[in-house]
Design a protein around this motif. Structure first.
Motif, mmCIF file in Angstrom:
data_model
loop_
_atom_site.group_PDB
_atom_site.id
_atom_site.type_symbol
_atom_site.label_atom_id
_atom_site.label_comp_id
_atom_site.label_asym_id
_atom_site.label_seq_id
_atom_site.Cartn_x
_atom_site.Cartn_y
_atom_site.Cartn_z
ATOM 1 N N ARG A 161 0.852 -1.194 0.000
ATOM 2 C CA ARG A 161 0.000 0.000 0.000
ATOM 3 C C ARG A 161 0.886 1.242 0.000
ATOM 4 O O ARG A 161 2.019 1.211 0.463
ATOM 5 C CB ARG A 161 -0.889 0.029 1.243
ATOM 6 N N GLY A 162 0.388 2.337 -0.523
ATOM 7 C CA GLY A 162 1.040 3.638 -0.464
ATOM 8 C C GLY A 162 2.420 3.675 -1.092
ATOM 9 O O GLY A 162 2.591 3.341 -2.261
ATOM 10 N N ALA A 163 3.428 4.066 -0.291
ATOM 11 C CA ALA A 163 4.788 4.255 -0.786
ATOM 12 C C ALA A 163 5.405 2.944 -1.255
ATOM 13 O O ALA A 163 6.152 2.912 -2.238
ATOM 14 C CB ALA A 163 5.659 4.883 0.292
ATOM 15 N N ASP A 164 5.079 1.816 -0.610
ATOM 16 C CA ASP A 164 5.622 0.530 -1.026
ATOM 17 C C ASP A 164 5.116 0.152 -2.407
ATOM 18 O O ASP A 164 5.857 -0.378 -3.238
ATOM 19 C CB ASP A 164 5.262 -0.561 -0.019
ATOM 20 N N LEU A 165 3.856 0.427 -2.666
ATOM 21 C CA LEU A 165 3.286 0.146 -3.976
ATOM 22 C C LEU A 165 3.942 1.017 -5.054
ATOM 23 O O LEU A 165 4.239 0.548 -6.155
ATOM 24 C CB LEU A 165 1.768 0.373 -3.936
ATOM 25 N N ALA A 166 4.192 2.280 -4.729
ATOM 26 C CA ALA A 166 4.837 3.184 -5.687
ATOM 27 C C ALA A 166 6.267 2.738 -5.983
ATOM 28 O O ALA A 166 6.712 2.763 -7.134
ATOM 29 C CB ALA A 166 4.836 4.612 -5.144
ATOM 30 N N ARG A 167 7.004 2.295 -4.972
ATOM 31 C CA ARG A 167 8.367 1.800 -5.187
ATOM 32 C C ARG A 167 8.370 0.571 -6.080
ATOM 33 O O ARG A 167 9.204 0.410 -6.961
ATOM 34 C CB ARG A 167 9.027 1.485 -3.847
ATOM 35 N N ALA A 168 7.449 -0.311 -5.837
ATOM 36 C CA ALA A 168 7.367 -1.527 -6.645
ATOM 37 C C ALA A 168 7.039 -1.194 -8.092
ATOM 38 O O ALA A 168 7.610 -1.770 -9.026
ATOM 39 C CB ALA A 168 6.317 -2.476 -6.053
ATOM 40 N N ALA A 169 6.135 -0.242 -8.314
ATOM 41 C CA ALA A 169 5.778 0.160 -9.676
ATOM 42 C C ALA A 169 6.963 0.826 -10.372
ATOM 43 O O ALA A 169 7.216 0.601 -11.564
ATOM 44 C CB ALA A 169 4.577 1.100 -9.638
ATOM 45 N N LEU A 170 7.723 1.647 -9.665
ATOM 46 C CA LEU A 170 8.897 2.299 -10.241
ATOM 47 C C LEU A 170 9.962 1.272 -10.611
ATOM 48 O O LEU A 170 10.560 1.338 -11.687
ATOM 49 C CB LEU A 170 9.468 3.325 -9.253
ATOM 50 N N GLN A 171 10.162 0.303 -9.753
ATOM 51 C CA GLN A 171 11.149 -0.743 -10.040
ATOM 52 C C GLN A 171 10.733 -1.545 -11.269
ATOM 53 O O GLN A 171 11.555 -1.878 -12.115
ATOM 54 C CB GLN A 171 11.322 -1.663 -8.815
ATOM 55 N N ALA A 172 9.449 -1.827 -11.386
ATOM 56 C CA ALA A 172 8.962 -2.568 -12.546
ATOM 57 C C ALA A 172 9.146 -1.763 -13.830
ATOM 58 O O ALA A 172 9.543 -2.304 -14.872
ATOM 59 C CB ALA A 172 7.489 -2.929 -12.345
ATOM 60 N N ALA A 173 8.900 -0.445 -13.776
ATOM 61 C CA ALA A 173 9.091 0.402 -14.954
ATOM 62 C C ALA A 173 10.564 0.456 -15.346
ATOM 63 O O ALA A 173 10.895 0.432 -16.542
ATOM 64 C CB ALA A 173 8.548 1.799 -14.667
ATOM 65 N N ARG A 174 11.445 0.494 -14.379
ATOM 66 C CA ARG A 174 12.885 0.505 -14.690
ATOM 67 C C ARG A 174 13.308 -0.796 -15.368
ATOM 68 O O ARG A 174 14.084 -0.796 -16.315
ATOM 69 C CB ARG A 174 13.688 0.723 -13.409
ATOM 70 N N GLU A 175 12.809 -1.889 -14.880
ATOM 71 C CA GLU A 175 13.166 -3.173 -15.472
ATOM 72 C C GLU A 175 12.655 -3.276 -16.907
ATOM 73 O O GLU A 175 13.332 -3.806 -17.780
ATOM 74 C CB GLU A 175 12.623 -4.305 -14.610
ATOM 75 N N GLN A 176 11.462 -2.755 -17.162
ATOM 76 C CA GLN A 176 10.915 -2.773 -18.518
ATOM 77 C C GLN A 176 11.752 -1.898 -19.446
ATOM 78 O O GLN A 176 11.982 -2.256 -20.589
ATOM 79 C CB GLN A 176 9.470 -2.290 -18.509
ATOM 80 N N THR A 177 12.195 -0.752 -18.948
ATOM 81 C CA THR A 177 13.017 0.140 -19.768
ATOM 82 C C THR A 177 14.350 -0.505 -20.111
ATOM 83 O O THR A 177 14.810 -0.432 -21.245
ATOM 84 C CB THR A 177 13.258 1.474 -19.026
#
Length: 196
Positions: free
Chosen positions: A33-49
């Motif tokens: 939830r919250g900040a943990d969810l945002a960190r996970a989404a950012l990490q996933a976007a970095r891996e895709q890039t």
């Protein structure tokens, strides 16, 4: 009361022309939830890039130009290092064209050091305009002496301040009182003794 389904379908949440993000890279744990969810989404976007080949790390350059752009000069001397005040002031004066006027001010301030104490005791500089220094002597004898020493005085000033600061010296004798008052006068003998 009717039950309303508030769930959003996958097709209605996407803008036109955009594909859905790959949910396989996101953690499937529903407790984020919250900040943990945002960190996970950012990490996933970095891996895709990284997977697509974008965001490659830049090559590190060790050239002199790259080092100078960073803002520090290193061990050598540089214009950005602390400077004595006199050096900075002379650089500013040279950049703005004030050097000649400042040299003229040094003539007036250091007259005794330039010509010697004995001459400075009986003379004083009055004006400096376009390389011509006007000097006033306290007597006609000192005015004559100053005219004879003119070359030596010019050489001393050139050695101390530069050769183009003073090119000529104009010597004036003692100033007599002026009977002129105001901008207009009548030619003639001037004031006379009327007490007869």
């Amino acid at each position: 009361m009717d039950n309303v389904d508030n769930s959003v379908t996958e097709n209605s949440s996407k803008p036109a022309g955009e594909s859905a993000p790959d949910d396989s890279s996101l953690p499937q744990d529903s407790t984020l939830r919250g900040a943990d969810l945002a960190r996970a989404a950012l990490q996933a976007a970095r891996e895709q890039t990284k997977a697509r080949g974008r965001g490659r790390p830049r090559k590190k350059t060790t050239s002199t130009k790259a080092r100078r752009r960073r803002g520090w000069s290193g061990a050598g001397t540089d214009d950005r290092d602390p400077q004595p005040l006199g050096r900075v002031a002379s650089r500013i004066a040279a950049d703005h064209g004030w050097a000649e006027r400042l040299a003229g001010g040094r003539i007036f301030g250091g007259w005794a050091a330039l010509v010697g104490d004995e001459i400075a005791e009986h003379t004083k500089p009055v004006a400096l305009q376009e390389g011509e220094l006007t000097v006033q002597a306290e007597s006609t004898a000192w005015a004559t002496q100053l005219r004879l020493l003119q070359r030596q005085i010019l050489q001393r000033i050139a050695d101390a301040l530069g050769k183009d600061v003073v090119r000529r010296i104009k010597v004036q004798g003692p100033a007599a009182p002026s009977w002129r008052y105001g901008p207009r006068h009548i030619p003639g003998r001037g004031p006379r003794d009327t007490y007869g």
